[in-house]
Motif scaffolding. Structure first.
Motif, short mmCIF file in Angstrom:
data_model
loop_
_atom_site.label_atom_id
_atom_site.label_comp_id
_atom_site.label_asym_id
_atom_site.label_seq_id
_atom_site.Cartn_x
_atom_site.Cartn_y
_atom_site.Cartn_z
N ARG A 1 53.61 -51.14 30.47
CA ARG A 1 54.48 -51.47 31.60
C ARG A 1 55.79 -50.71 31.57
N TYR A 2 56.37 -50.59 30.37
CA TYR A 2 57.70 -49.97 30.26
C TYR A 2 57.65 -48.58 29.63
N VAL A 3 56.52 -47.92 29.74
CA VAL A 3 56.38 -46.60 29.10
C VAL A 3 57.46 -45.63 29.59
N ASP A 4 57.74 -45.64 30.88
CA ASP A 4 58.77 -44.74 31.40
C ASP A 4 60.16 -45.14 30.91
N ALA A 5 60.37 -46.46 30.81
CA ALA A 5 61.68 -46.95 30.39
C ALA A 5 61.98 -46.56 28.94
N PHE A 6 60.96 -46.68 28.06
CA PHE A 6 61.17 -46.31 26.66
C PHE A 6 61.54 -44.83 26.53
N ALA A 7 60.84 -44.01 27.29
CA ALA A 7 61.15 -42.57 27.24
C ALA A 7 62.54 -42.30 27.79
N ALA A 8 62.89 -43.00 28.88
CA ALA A 8 64.18 -42.72 29.53
C ALA A 8 65.35 -43.16 28.68
N GLU A 9 65.19 -44.25 27.92
CA GLU A 9 66.35 -44.70 27.13
C GLU A 9 66.63 -43.72 25.98
N ILE A 10 65.56 -43.22 25.39
CA ILE A 10 65.77 -42.25 24.30
C ILE A 10 66.33 -40.94 24.87
N ARG A 11 65.87 -40.57 26.06
CA ARG A 11 66.42 -39.37 26.72
C ARG A 11 67.91 -39.58 26.97
N SER A 12 68.27 -40.78 27.42
CA SER A 12 69.68 -41.07 27.67
C SER A 12 70.50 -41.00 26.38
N PHE A 13 69.94 -41.54 25.30
CA PHE A 13 70.62 -41.50 24.01
C PHE A 13 70.85 -40.05 23.59
N ALA A 14 69.78 -39.24 23.71
CA ALA A 14 69.87 -37.84 23.29
C ALA A 14 70.86 -37.07 24.15
N GLU A 15 70.85 -37.33 25.45
CA GLU A 15 71.74 -36.60 26.34
C GLU A 15 73.20 -36.99 26.09
N ASN A 16 73.44 -38.29 25.89
CA ASN A 16 74.81 -38.71 25.61
C ASN A 16 75.27 -38.18 24.26
N LEU A 17 74.33 -38.09 23.35
CA LEU A 17 74.63 -37.53 22.03
C LEU A 17 75.14 -36.11 22.19
N LYS A 18 74.43 -35.34 23.01
CA LYS A 18 74.80 -33.93 23.19
C LYS A 18 76.07 -33.78 24.01
N SER A 19 76.21 -34.62 25.06
CA SER A 19 77.34 -34.43 25.98
C SER A 19 78.60 -35.15 25.51
N GLY A 20 78.43 -36.09 24.61
CA GLY A 20 79.60 -36.85 24.18
C GLY A 20 79.94 -38.03 25.08
N ALA A 21 79.09 -38.27 26.09
CA ALA A 21 79.34 -39.40 27.00
C ALA A 21 79.19 -40.73 26.27
N ALA A 22 79.80 -41.78 26.83
CA ALA A 22 79.75 -43.09 26.21
C ALA A 22 78.32 -43.62 26.17
N MET A 23 77.98 -44.31 25.09
CA MET A 23 76.64 -44.88 24.95
C MET A 23 76.55 -46.20 25.74
N SER A 24 75.44 -46.36 26.42
CA SER A 24 75.24 -47.59 27.19
C SER A 24 73.76 -47.88 27.28
N PRO A 25 73.33 -49.11 27.03
CA PRO A 25 74.11 -50.31 26.70
C PRO A 25 74.72 -50.20 25.29
N SER A 26 75.90 -50.80 25.18
CA SER A 26 76.68 -50.71 23.96
C SER A 26 76.38 -51.86 23.01
N GLY A 27 77.00 -51.79 21.85
CA GLY A 27 76.89 -52.89 20.90
C GLY A 27 77.42 -54.18 21.50
N ASN A 28 78.47 -54.06 22.29
CA ASN A 28 79.04 -55.24 22.92
C ASN A 28 78.07 -55.86 23.93
N ASP A 29 77.32 -55.01 24.63
CA ASP A 29 76.29 -55.55 25.54
C ASP A 29 75.28 -56.38 24.75
#
Lengths: 334, 334, 334, 334
Positions: C278-306
């Motif tokens: 069901r969430y196959v696309d979501a799992f891929a997209a969250e890791i893509r988001s992590f990797a992209e933010n890692l490279k760009s320096g953008a804030a991570m979301s959802p955060s530890g506070n979330d």
């Protein structure tokens, strides 16, 4: 055992096949050839393979099979060349725009005993596969009437149409193949009506942009097909089959399954608007099937003969629409 | 002012019309006639009206209009009789199973200046009305392609079929009328394919039980029609129209809008399985329209000519399916 | 620039993340560690990477980030360790089953300035993203009421439940996060009702298998959540949001969009029955988001506070269901 | 045998009941009374009955039953009066806005042995009847969780709200009755959250316009209810029930089942936007049920006690929302 496949053609479809090939375990993309060296180089770099030439690929004993994704006019010659070179062949449809030339080419395939699969990708769409399976499981009883809706979002450029072979060979040919695939019986007669309703320029080059077709099988089953070069809401791809015990239908697909309710009503987003997004799973599955049959030795399907049959129906439809008469497919078979 | 309407025919459809007539304000059901006195008496008792005879009704100056719901073979004679008697006439379709006889009858209507409405009830279905309105509002642009699905739950008895006028005049005639209603243009050519797939007995009496038809208008618009005498899931009545700016479709209706989800999947109940439940609103609305036009003096629609046109297309379709050729409707008008 | 990511945990979710990481351009799966050497070796072989250890990964200057997919009980310790080692961190939810421990851990993250992303994968589902975008575009006006349906196909084993942290922390926590994500406002009060309706064994270990929850925000917006451990028809995941100008909803997804019509009715196939399909696309997209933010320096979301906020709501819900009273989330925040 | 029914109240609902009564065979609308003589006269003229007074109706031995469709504040007094007069009674919900007064009134009903039916029309909606039947047939197994969505298109005037008894007694009371009807079990606890999100004026008079409620039964089954006074897309009335073997849901209804596809997406028309069009069949069916039970002597359902139970739950919900605590319905029962 790893099988080695070479790719001929580095265009849009070539890229799709390259990705598919490289995601199948036990398959290696061994080489890529294209008149456009830059395009070939890009794919080669992406998938860590070599740029080569058609002749070198044909001569390379380490290559088991080729995927032909070059312009239509080159298909028949390439099929013959690689059949003689002893390679297994996956070729984009059609074998040729002329059924006589296609017949000649398939004779070479038969002589050489080459294994050939035609690229009717829609047979591998998970939804149409589910339709086929539902019929095979007997859930609708004997299939009697088929209705296929197949519409492009917008017409291609006139320049493309001028060398496309005409509406029925370029567009409806997929539906002709689908009718044989789902009904499991040969088509006997074709009745078609074609018009240029969308763009008068299309009429000026002697082509249609809107067509309706009735196919009737030997046993009297019927298939209606509704085609248009324009559907503002997306790439409209639907099929329904009525049988003695029930009916089964495959609906359009959309990128997001949401619904917005306002005072205007209930709005769902447009469907996919491009064949490469709509049929992304189908393109991957057909190459997977080719690779698996290559390894297992199973028969290739759809076969060259499936390609020829669809082409004959397309020629009959074109004749029917132009001469305003019912055409027997046997007239085309000559 | 109250208008007085007499009902000819106390069968199934007669009862439907009696209920509709008596629910319109300003309309009185003045009399009912039927060869079957008991049937006439039952309706008369239910709606507190009188049993009478065709001749007495024709001679009664207090009666403004008649509803003809008698067997098809009597329609043309009764229309002529009541046209000459100066009554407004609502007649169930068709005027006659033979287009030549219908043409003759309509000539009498024209001579006498009688007001005649034909009972193509589906034009009054709220969903198809909404389709028509959507097109009229320009929401799909220029309508180009129409697809009509019209299927009965199960075939009628062979005895009924033997005197029905054949598949196209009995069943598809509604769809032929609908194509003219929605496209707003005359049909030029007809291509049809008919088979007896459901019951070989139907084939033996020379009739079809499954048919596909393409209608093409003068300007090249196309309509595909898919008919069958059997749909196990109910009375399948759907229409979709593709236009230059979009498409609009009318779906099937069901008695309860629930869905059951189990391990088998998601199941919605069957659709309506009878024309009198499916089109209950349409039957009431057509009689209301007749009564209102009667009172206001507005033109009756659908007219006798609408009935004739649909009949001509049906004869062309029958010819096309039998002679396996495209037929121009003008051949029938001959 | 290529970033190097190490994977901790070679279980079911670890494999999903390994595939996602290796499909993002510019990202390298540098190492994998798991107490189960065989499992780690399999993934390493599949993706051509190295088996390593937690300590070696922490000490390796060439590794930029880690994905923590180990058992829940290890999350807080590992986050602290890798925060101190200067690595960016993606951690599966939750930080810890105890909100006090989670708060402590997040203090370390803050001190060290480590970048931390929590694995609330559903935020990345294309359908829920489309919901969020529809709200952001103002199409439903001010969002007022939210309803979330979230149900598993069948209960997990009792052994799993015994160490899961209880129904609300294990299951509803995703919905608590979704409510904050979609409403864009903090939750003030929680009212919950929990029962063991499916399996008395679940009741015996003091857990629930069926729960209903109302969340109310500071401004009075409300969210209802309906959870169950059993839905025979699949993994039931739906959301609807009512706003001042309209509503938007996200429907369930199914592998094939076909419909079978028979005398029983109209049947669509079951929906996806597993969170990984069901969430196959979501799992891929969250890791893509992590990797992209890692490279760009953008804030991570959802955060530890979330993660912490969702956990606090879960604890409040648990308290509400057990003590049969409304609970202010501020009671948990202590 | 013909039964004679008198109608008390010639307002909007009175007219609906008058039409329903006069369409049931064997039932006669014998008289109508209303403080507004003109309104009473109009209905009397339409249905050819007499204008009378409450006292004369109570004294008339030829009248078997009354339909009370007067303002809420008069219900309890009228029920008592006609119970003592030996008439059967159909009364619009509620018996009274105060549960203590309602209890007192029902004691009189019991003493006199009068037959009383409460007007919870939604129980007679064909779709909700189909839900109930699906549960009764065992198709979803044991029903465990219920979700009811019930929203008005727009808030009524403040003047109406001021004397409505408050949100839960005016609006949610239908859903409270539905929960008992579908779950077949008494409600033990109520948790509610109410806000004035739509119109601050509603908040100023101490009422809510948006509310969420959880009902829990003695055995732990749960029902969530989502109510709002505003749904721009129509009168939103949906129910779904999850059971041990599956789920069943009832969808919204719309006047036309068409869909418009354009570049914007796929648009279906708004749903019904008024309770009298949405529940037209239900209003007719409840009066038919009253009339039939009147003739057959069968027990009246829903009963006065059903009305009392729903009222008690409403008072509990109001208390829960105001005092921000879970309320046991037994607290209300005193």
């Amino acid at each position: 055992m790893t099988v080695s496949i070479a790719l001929l053609g580095a265009g849009r479809i070539g890229r799709v096949h390259a990705r598919a090939v490289t995601s199948v375990a036990g398959v290696r993309l061994a080489a890529i050839a294209d008149a456009n060296a830059e395009a070939a180089g890009e794919i080669a770099a992406l998938y860590e393979t070599l740029v080569s030439t058609i002749d070198d690929i044909a001569a390379d004993d380490n290559i088991d099979a080729v995927i032909i994704a070059t312009p239509t006019g080159t298909h028949a010659d390439l099929i013959e060349k690689f059949a003689r070179a002893g390679k297994a062949i996956f070729c984009e449809k059609p074998v040729d725009l002329d059924s006589a030339r296609a017949r000649q080419c398939l004779a070479v395939v038969e002589e050489t005993g080459a294994r050939l699969m035609l690229g009717f990708n829609r047979r591998f769409d998970p939804n149409f596969q589910a339709l086929k399976q539902t019929i095979a499981d007997g859930k609708i009883g004997n299939p009697e009437m088929l209705h296929i809706v197949s519409r492009d979002p917008a017409p291609p450029p006139i320049s493309y149409l001028a060398s496309s072979g005409g509406f029925f060979k370029d567009m409806t040919i997929h539906d002709f193949d689908m009718s044989r695939f789902l009904l499991g019986e040969e088509i006997e007669t074709v009745q078609a009506s074609g018009s240029a309703l969308i763009d008068p320029e299309i009429g000026k080059i002697g082509d249609f942009d809107s067509a309706s077709t009735i196919l009737t099988t030997v046993s009297g089953r019927q298939c209606t097909i509704s085609n248009s070069r324009r559907a503002t809401f997306g790439y409209d791809q639907r099929i329904e089959v009525l049988g003695s015990k029930g009916a089964v239908s495959a609906e359009n697909l959309r990128p997001a399954s949401i619904e917005l309710a306002t005072a205007e009503g209930f709005l769902r987003p447009p469907i996919y608007d491009f064949f490469m997004t709509r049929y992304v799973d189908a393109f991957a599955a057909e190459i997977r099937s080719f690779a698996e049959n290559l390894k297992s030795g199973a028969a290739m399907s759809p076969s060259g003969n499936d390609g020829l049959k669809a082409l004959e129906i397309a020629e009959a439809a074109d004749l029917s629409a132009r001469e305003k008469r019912l055409v027997y497919v046997s007239e085309i078979r000559g």
